[in-house]
Structure formats: C-alpha cells, structure tokens
Design an enzyme around this catalytic site. Structure first.
Site, PDB file in Angstrom:
ATOM      1  N   PHE A  84       0.853  -1.185   0.000  1.00 64.01           N
ATOM      2  CA  PHE A  84       0.000   0.000   0.000  1.00 64.01           C
ATOM      3  C   PHE A  84       0.896   1.245   0.000  1.00 64.01           C
ATOM      4  O   PHE A  84       1.862   1.308   0.774  1.00 64.01           O
ATOM      5  CB  PHE A  84      -0.872  -0.036   1.258  1.00 64.01           C
ATOM      6  CG  PHE A  84      -2.004   0.946   1.249  1.00 64.01           C
ATOM      7  CD1 PHE A  84      -3.112   0.745   0.442  1.00 64.01           C
ATOM      8  CD2 PHE A  84      -1.974   2.057   2.072  1.00 64.01           C
ATOM      9  CE1 PHE A  84      -4.169   1.640   0.447  1.00 64.01           C
ATOM     10  CE2 PHE A  84      -3.029   2.960   2.083  1.00 64.01           C
ATOM     11  CZ  PHE A  84      -4.129   2.754   1.269  1.00 64.01           C
ATOM     12  N   ASP A  94       1.799  -5.472   8.020  1.00 58.21           N
ATOM     13  CA  ASP A  94       0.633  -4.590   8.013  1.00 58.21           C
ATOM     14  C   ASP A  94      -0.582  -5.488   7.811  1.00 58.21           C
ATOM     15  O   ASP A  94      -0.686  -6.197   6.795  1.00 58.21           O
ATOM     16  CB  ASP A  94       0.768  -3.562   6.883  1.00 58.21           C
ATOM     17  CG  ASP A  94      -0.369  -2.538   6.881  1.00 58.21           C
ATOM     18  OD1 ASP A  94      -1.471  -2.876   7.350  1.00 58.21           O
ATOM     19  OD2 ASP A  94      -0.146  -1.417   6.387  1.00 58.21           O
ATOM     20  N   TYR A 126     -10.885   0.491  11.079  1.00 58.47           N
ATOM     21  CA  TYR A 126     -12.132   0.967  10.446  1.00 58.47           C
ATOM     22  C   TYR A 126     -12.537   0.104   9.257  1.00 58.47           C
ATOM     23  O   TYR A 126     -13.548   0.361   8.637  1.00 58.47           O
ATOM     24  CB  TYR A 126     -12.039   2.441  10.035  1.00 58.47           C
ATOM     25  CG  TYR A 126     -10.842   2.829   9.189  1.00 58.47           C
ATOM     26  CD1 TYR A 126     -10.810   2.540   7.828  1.00 58.47           C
ATOM     27  CD2 TYR A 126      -9.767   3.506   9.748  1.00 58.47           C
ATOM     28  CE1 TYR A 126      -9.719   2.897   7.050  1.00 58.47           C
ATOM     29  CE2 TYR A 126      -8.676   3.866   8.983  1.00 58.47           C
ATOM     30  CZ  TYR A 126      -8.651   3.561   7.633  1.00 58.47           C
ATOM     31  OH  TYR A 126      -7.575   3.915   6.875  1.00 58.47           O
ATOM     32  N   LYS A 127     -11.725  -0.908   8.949  1.00 60.75           N
ATOM     33  CA  LYS A 127     -12.062  -1.794   7.833  1.00 60.75           C
ATOM     34  C   LYS A 127     -12.885  -2.961   8.383  1.00 60.75           C
ATOM     35  O   LYS A 127     -14.007  -2.753   8.820  1.00 60.75           O
ATOM     36  CB  LYS A 127     -10.777  -2.211   7.123  1.00 60.75           C
ATOM     37  CG  LYS A 127     -10.134  -1.006   6.426  1.00 60.75           C
ATOM     38  CD  LYS A 127      -8.767  -1.277   5.840  1.00 60.75           C
ATOM     39  CE  LYS A 127      -8.233  -0.004   5.173  1.00 60.75           C
ATOM     40  NZ  LYS A 127      -6.807  -0.106   4.837  1.00 60.75           N
ATOM     41  N   ARG A 146     -13.226  -3.510  -7.096  1.00 63.63           N
ATOM     42  CA  ARG A 146     -12.843  -4.291  -5.918  1.00 63.63           C
ATOM     43  C   ARG A 146     -14.058  -4.522  -5.018  1.00 63.63           C
ATOM     44  O   ARG A 146     -14.847  -3.608  -4.783  1.00 63.63           O
ATOM     45  CB  ARG A 146     -11.778  -3.494  -5.168  1.00 63.63           C
ATOM     46  CG  ARG A 146     -11.128  -4.201  -4.027  1.00 63.63           C
ATOM     47  CD  ARG A 146     -10.008  -3.353  -3.462  1.00 63.63           C
ATOM     48  NE  ARG A 146     -10.547  -2.254  -2.649  1.00 63.63           N
ATOM     49  CZ  ARG A 146      -9.908  -1.704  -1.617  1.00 63.63           C
ATOM     50  NH1 ARG A 146      -8.702  -2.124  -1.290  1.00 63.63           N
ATOM     51  NH2 ARG A 146     -10.456  -0.729  -0.925  1.00 63.63           N
TER      52      ARG A 146
HETATM   53  C1  LIG Z   1      -6.103   1.129   4.701  1.00 64.53           C
HETATM   54  C2  LIG Z   1      -4.640   0.890   4.837  1.00 64.53           C
HETATM   55  C3  LIG Z   1      -3.864   1.725   5.617  1.00 64.53           C
HETATM   56  C4  LIG Z   1      -4.511   2.936   6.220  1.00 64.53           C
HETATM   57  O1  LIG Z   1      -3.653   3.784   6.838  1.00 64.53           O
HETATM   58  P1  LIG Z   1      -4.247   5.028   7.633  1.00 64.53           P
HETATM   59  O2  LIG Z   1      -3.064   5.577   8.275  1.00 64.53           O
HETATM   60  O3  LIG Z   1      -5.299   4.525   8.544  1.00 64.53           O
HETATM   61  O4  LIG Z   1      -4.875   5.945   6.635  1.00 64.53           O
HETATM   62  C5  LIG Z   1      -2.536   1.413   5.791  1.00 64.53           C
HETATM   63  N1  LIG Z   1      -1.997   0.317   5.210  1.00 64.53           N
HETATM   64  C6  LIG Z   1      -2.721  -0.493   4.424  1.00 64.53           C
HETATM   65  C7  LIG Z   1      -2.111  -1.693   3.812  1.00 64.53           C
HETATM   66  C8  LIG Z   1      -4.060  -0.218   4.211  1.00 64.53           C
HETATM   67  O5  LIG Z   1      -4.792  -1.016   3.437  1.00 64.53           O
END
Ligand SMILES: *Cc1c(COP(=O)(O)O)cnc(C)c1O
Length: 414
Positions: free
Chosen positions: A130, A200, A225-226, A373
């Site tokens: 990401f 992660d 939040y996911k 997705r």
């Molecule tokens: C959604 C996501 C994040 C989100 O990071 P925030 O700091 O909460 O915005 C980080 N890493 C991955 C792989 C994600 O999918």
C-alpha cells in the site's frame, strides 16, 4: 423467465440459512436493498455503537466532564481495546497498543525496528504494498540518512533477503489484487537472514485467522475501520513481540507512553510493553465507538469467520467465472488460502463500472488502473448479497448501461 439468477438465489438463501454467523448480522444496520461490499474500506455501523457514543457525549462528557477520565474509565480505553484486538491477531494484550493511525504506527514500529537492527540499512518491501507504507518507510529513511527502502516485485523478495536487510515490511493482503502473502514462510525467511518481519494487517484483522505469535512476527500494525468496523478514522493498533520489549524505543515518545504520565516527570521512562507506543491523549469518542464495535466479535471463532470469508469469495468467483466470463476478469487468486476476503475484477473502464454499480445499489470500489474491488465482511454480508451483486453486474455489462458520461466523472474518494 427462470434462469441462472433464480437458481443462484435459492442456493444462496439455503447457504444463509445454514450460516453460523447469521445472528451477528442483526447487530449491524445497512440501508434497505443495499448490497454493501466495501467493508474492507469502511465497515458498517452497529446501531448500538451510536447509542454508546451518545451516552459518552451526554453523560460522561456533558455531566462527568474531567472526572470521566477516572470515573468512566476513559484512561483505560486503549488497554481495554488492546485486550479485545489481541486474540484476533494471535497476540498477548501487552504486545498491542491501540492508538493513532496505521500510518503513524508504522512509522513508530519501523523506527523501533531500525534501532533493533542498528547495523543494517535496508527496509525491504514489495511493489504491491500500500502506498502509505512505502511513503512512511521512505520518510523514515530520509530522516536517518542511513536507510534504503528497497521495493521489489513480490516474487523477487527471497532474492533480496540478505544480511543488509534490517526489516522485511509487508502487507499481508494486497489491497489491489486481494492476494495473501504466505506470512509464516516470509517471516521465517526474514529471520533466516537475521532481519525482522514487520506486517501490516489492514486487510487481514477481523477476517483472516492471523496468528502473529505462531508466525514469529516481530512488529505489526493494523487498521480498525475496515473489517473491525470501528468507524471512520477509528484508532489503529501496533504490535511488538514481547521478546523485543526490553529494547523497544518509541520515536514519538509522549506522556501516555510514560510509565507514570501523571508523575509529570521530566525524564521519560517508557511504560511496560507495547503501551510505550502510545503517544498523546486518546480520542475518547472514536475509542468508545471502536470498543463497542468489537463486541460483535465476542464468542466468535476466528476460524468460523475465515471459513465464511472463503465461502463468500468462492461463491462470487464461481458466479463471475460462469456467467461473466470474457466480459470481466477475476485477478484474485482462486485458491482460498492465497487470498483475503476480497475479490478484484479487471475491466478496462473499471471506474465507470464501479460508479454504475453503486448507482444500482451495489457498493464496491475502484483501484487504479483497472480494478473493481469487492470486500466481503463475513459478519454482515450474506450469500444472497453475493448473488445480487453478480446479477446486477451481469445486467450492467450485458446492456452496456455502465457507459454513461455521469459514471465517468471522477470523485475525490474512489
Ligand atoms: C487502509 C490501509 C492503511 C490505512 O492507513 P491510515 O493511516 O489509517 O490511513 C494502511 N496500510 C494499508 C495496507 C491499508 O490497506
């Protein structure tokens, strides 16, 4: 006319009747008729959360005021939530800190990891990671002037693991394709060259049977939040294995990571365990929502959640393969153990297709360049939702109804 649609619907209804998680769905509220397949971006609301937050505002904040830090237990919120998240990731409570965003936590654990491997200069990751993870790693490297962030294709990771690597930093489930890394094997490979493994878990926690202890992971971060459905911008978490606690340094040392915040000591003495990864005052309203959200996981077997994730994604892939073949392509691995609870479809005009689907009451999202997705939150997505999504997608692709100017106009958040 009876067609595959009716057969698919009745098979799905039968599967929903047998679903051991069916009762959990009642905790959630989704708009009538909406098929919500974006719980991997923002989990759905449980009305009980709204009640809880309202009480926190009116009673605890409104009446209790500053006393509520003690009387309403606000000060213990991060620790209480850590105790709920720990079993979902195969960790002990003292290995988890609930705080900040995933991005901020990643910065903290990478800096801590760099200090644990002072003689090594490479942070190794793959080019499916990401973007925020790569930005954060490069930001840290820019500060130390000593580190290099090496970004390679996932299939080349093993070739790049050598004694220069301080940390192997990976996201378990690829946000774009849904591919799941073999985390135990990659963790072992990192350890084989003396590097740390940093995971992660943004698209894993709350849906896959994550076991950081069994993997032997060193450090990790994740998002709430996911699939944890903690609410927009809910506080994230960081993990540090107990064997690293003695030497664990938080580069953003702050008073809530102090052993005794209210001693107001000018000298920083880190709190025990992962608690030292806290920094400033907790966002009490967001923490309250997250704590309430996690009650949905009470008594759930992680394996049952993962089994439903596999069943939903398998049903979706099979229907797309059978009925949409040639019009859109499944890019997510077909072997359930090799994917998250997500299926990604490739289409040349993926953005317009995504927008048109939303217009038809099926919410997924778009990731560039060409991905539509879909995330399948096992706690509230039904087998029937999977079927409805494919039926509406089939109709859009058959009629070409997705190809209208309004569906091509870009919005800020895709
Ligand atoms: C959604 C996501 C994040 C989100 O990071 P925030 O700091 O909460 O915005 C980080 N890493 C991955 C792989 C994600 O999918």
């Amino acid at each position: 006319v009876a067609g595959w649609q009716d057969d698919a619907r009745s098979t799905a209804i039968a599967a929903d009747d047998r679903d051991p998680l069916a009762a959990v769905r009642d905790r959630f509220r989704l708009p009538d008729g909406l098929v919500y397949l974006d719980g991997n971006s923002l989990g759905a609301l449980q009305p009980a959360i709204a009640q809880r937050v309202a009480t926190t505002m009116t009673d605890e904040w409104g009446e209790g005021l500053i006393r509520s830090w003690n009387d309403a237990g606000w000060v213990e919120l991060p620790g209480r939530i850590a105790a709920r998240i720990a079993p979902l990731i195969g960790a002990a409570t003292d290995e988890v800190a609930v705080t900040d965003s995933t991005s901020t936590n990643l910065f903290k654990v990478l800096a801590a990891g760099a200090a644990l491997r002072p003689d090594r200069r490479v942070i190794l990751t793959d080019d499916t990671n990401f973007p925020t993870d790569i930005y954060v790693a490069r930001g840290l490297a820019g500060l130390t002037d000593r580190h290099e962030v090496r970004v390679v294709p996932p299939e080349d990771l093993h070739d790049h693991l050598d004694d220069e690597v301080a940390m192997l930093m990976l996201t378990e489930v690829d946000y774009r394709s849904g591919r799941r890394h073999d985390a135990p094997a990659l963790t072992a490979a990192a350890h084989g060259v003396g590097a740390l493994a940093v995971w992660d878990l943004a698209h894993s926690v709350g849906v896959l049977d994550v076991d950081l202890t069994a993997w032997g992971a060193d450090l990790a971060v994740g998002c709430s939040y996911k699939f944890l459905s903690g609410g927009p911008g809910a506080p994230a978490f960081a993990f540090a294995a107990r064997r690293h606690h003695a030497a664990l340094v938080n580069p953003l040392a702050g008073w809530f990571g102090h052993e005794q915040p209210f001693a107001f000591d000018l000298d920083y003495r880190p709190a025990p365990g992962a608690t030292r990864l806290l920094n400033g005052t907790a966002p009490v309203l967001s923490m309250t929502a997250l704590e309430a959200a996690l009650e949905a996981f009470d008594g759930l077997e992680p394996a049952a959640v993962t089994a439903k994730a596999h069943a939903l994604t398998t049903r979706f892939i099979d229907l797309v393969d059978t009925h949409l073949d040639g019009r859109i392509e499944v890019v997510t691995p077909r072997e359930p153990a090799r994917r998250g609870s997500q299926v990604s479809l490739r289409h040349e005009q993926a953005y317009a297709v995504t927008r048109a689907l939303t217009d038809r009451g099926v919410i997924g999202d778009h990731r560039p360049p060409d991905i539509v997705r879909f995330g399948f939150a096992p706690l509230y997505v039904r087998h029937l939702d999977v079927v409805e999504a494919v039926i509406r997608l089939a109709d859009l692709l058959d009629t070409g109804a997705w190809d209208q100017p309004r569906f091509h106009e870009r919005q800020t958040v895709t």
